[in-house]
Enzyme design. Structure first.
Site, mmCIF file in Angstrom:
data_model
loop_
_atom_site.group_PDB
_atom_site.id
_atom_site.type_symbol
_atom_site.label_atom_id
_atom_site.label_comp_id
_atom_site.label_asym_id
_atom_site.label_seq_id
_atom_site.Cartn_x
_atom_site.Cartn_y
_atom_site.Cartn_z
ATOM 1 N N LYS A 57 -47.030 8.121 66.578
ATOM 2 C CA LYS A 57 -48.042 7.061 66.623
ATOM 3 C C LYS A 57 -49.310 7.526 65.909
ATOM 4 O O LYS A 57 -49.929 6.788 65.149
ATOM 5 C CB LYS A 57 -48.338 6.662 68.078
ATOM 6 C CG LYS A 57 -47.178 5.900 68.721
ATOM 7 C CD LYS A 57 -47.304 5.741 70.231
ATOM 8 C CE LYS A 57 -46.059 5.088 70.820
ATOM 9 N NZ LYS A 57 -46.065 4.967 72.272
ATOM 10 N N GLN A 101 -49.456 6.703 77.426
ATOM 11 C CA GLN A 101 -48.029 6.969 77.194
ATOM 12 C C GLN A 101 -47.299 7.084 78.527
ATOM 13 O O GLN A 101 -47.702 7.843 79.411
ATOM 14 C CB GLN A 101 -47.874 8.256 76.360
ATOM 15 C CG GLN A 101 -46.450 8.549 75.928
ATOM 16 C CD GLN A 101 -45.849 7.491 74.995
ATOM 17 O OE1 GLN A 101 -46.546 6.868 74.201
ATOM 18 N NE2 GLN A 101 -44.552 7.264 75.101
ATOM 19 N N ASP A 124 -50.791 -2.184 74.297
ATOM 20 C CA ASP A 124 -49.416 -2.075 74.778
ATOM 21 C C ASP A 124 -48.960 -3.357 75.477
ATOM 22 O O ASP A 124 -47.772 -3.536 75.738
ATOM 23 C CB ASP A 124 -49.330 -0.933 75.814
ATOM 24 C CG ASP A 124 -48.564 0.262 75.291
ATOM 25 O OD1 ASP A 124 -47.722 0.094 74.393
ATOM 26 O OD2 ASP A 124 -48.808 1.375 75.798
HETATM 27 N N1 GUN Z 1 -42.962 4.899 76.837
HETATM 28 C C1 GUN Z 1 -41.841 4.402 76.266
HETATM 29 N N2 GUN Z 1 -42.138 3.335 75.497
HETATM 30 C C2 GUN Z 1 -43.457 3.151 75.580
HETATM 31 C C3 GUN Z 1 -44.363 2.214 75.012
HETATM 32 O O1 GUN Z 1 -43.985 1.293 74.261
HETATM 33 N N3 GUN Z 1 -45.662 2.359 75.344
HETATM 34 C C4 GUN Z 1 -46.088 3.346 76.174
HETATM 35 N N4 GUN Z 1 -47.388 3.404 76.451
HETATM 36 N N5 GUN Z 1 -45.283 4.229 76.730
HETATM 37 C C5 GUN Z 1 -43.986 4.132 76.426
#
Ligand code: GUN
Length: 295
Positions: A57, A101, A124
């Site tokens: 990311k 995350q 998100d």
């Molecule tokens: N963990 C697995 N997929 C995601 C996601 O799309 N966003 C976040 N914040 N954590 C994750």
């Protein structure tokens, strides 16, 4: 039967195109209002998969010219300390998007943290405010993975209206928002999950199967009808260290009209949508700031 290449829903290719567009818009935003979109990521603990995702990311943010910052915290961090960081990020004008995350360590109250994120920075789409807006088909922030799936379907002119869509997996991150998006696009939607009796009975009836549970080879050739469209949202590592999805790609692809590979299908789209959501947040914030200046 089409050649395999013709039926691949290529998330890598589309994500590059989206990245290019986001990068162009970032340049434009910088030149018109001097704003640089900013993403803050909160990473707790040492989980290698989470660290790898966060790294991807961050690299994507760099490629499109975003400001990005990662707050790395030890596994033993307290709830209060994370909350304090989130409040600071909510008030930081350099930060347009906040991403926590997941998963978080078990002593942390994840729901409380997600609810603390300012909904206008919730790139998100996990805050209940944005979840509610999605379910009621109002504009807001939509979780990146299911949003990426919808973009991929759109790119290949696949209209879900009236189609029987079977979503396998009912997580808040993928399955539930996926089902809401499909329903908003007038599909007929079924959600199957760990307690579903006879999964095959459901998938056999599906025009589109969307599976994201992290179980290797859960969807096999005998479970789908001819010309099915397959969206594989799962990612797992085999004992040999190879990344694979939830679908027996080799055999299911022979029956399907379209299929996403995993990796290389939905994964890159998730990151592209994070960029797109952060740009959206930055534009909203830029518009708010310019309104305030005019007052
Ligand atoms: N963990 C697995 N997929 C995601 C996601 O799309 N966003 C976040 N914040 N954590 C994750």
């Amino acid at each position: 039967m089409q050649l395999l290449d013709g039926k691949i829903l290529d998330g890598r290719k589309l994500s590059k195109k989206i990245e290019q567009n986001v990068g162009d818009e970032v340049k434009e935003l910088k030149s018109t209002c001097g704003c640089t979109p900013g993403l803050a990521v909160v990473l707790v603990g040492q989980d290698p998969a989470s660290a790898a995702y966060v790294n991807m990311k961050k690299k994507a943010c760099d490629r499109v010219g975003f400001y990005s910052i990662t707050h790395e915290m030890p596994e033993s961090i307290s709830q209060e300390a994370i909350e304090k960081t989130i409040v600071q990020l909510n008030n930081d004008t350099n930060v347009d998007g906040i991403l926590i995350q997941l998963p978080l360590p078990s002593h942390i109250d994840t729901t409380k943290l997600l609810e603390l994120v300012d909904p206008s920075k919730d790139v998100d789409g996990f805050h209940p405010y944005n979840v509610g807006r999605l379910v009621t088909n109002l504009d807001g922030f939509v979780p990146c993975t299911p949003l990426g799936v919808m973009e991929l379907l759109k790119e290949y002119d696949i209209d879900v209206k009236g189609k029987n869509c079977v979503v396998v997996g009912a997580s808040n991150i993928v399955g539930k928002p996926m089902a809401a998006l499909l329903l908003n696009a007038d599909a007929t939607v079924e959600i199957c999950h760990i307690f579903t009796d006879d999964l095959k009975k459901h998938t056999l009836n599906a025009d589109i199967v969307l599976c994201g549970v992290g179980v290797i080879n859960l969807i096999t050739e005998d479970m789908v009808k001819d010309d099915v469209i397959i969206i594989d949202i799962g990612v797992s590592r085999t004992n040999e260290g190879k990344l694979v999805g939830d679908v027996d790609f080799e055999n299911v692809s022979k029956k399907s009209s379209y299929i996403t590979p995993s990796p290389g299908g939905v994964g890159p789209m998730t990151i592209a949508m994070l960029l797109s959501n952060t740009l959206k947040a930055a534009k909203i914030n830029a518009a708010k700031l310019s309104e305030q200046k005019e007052c």
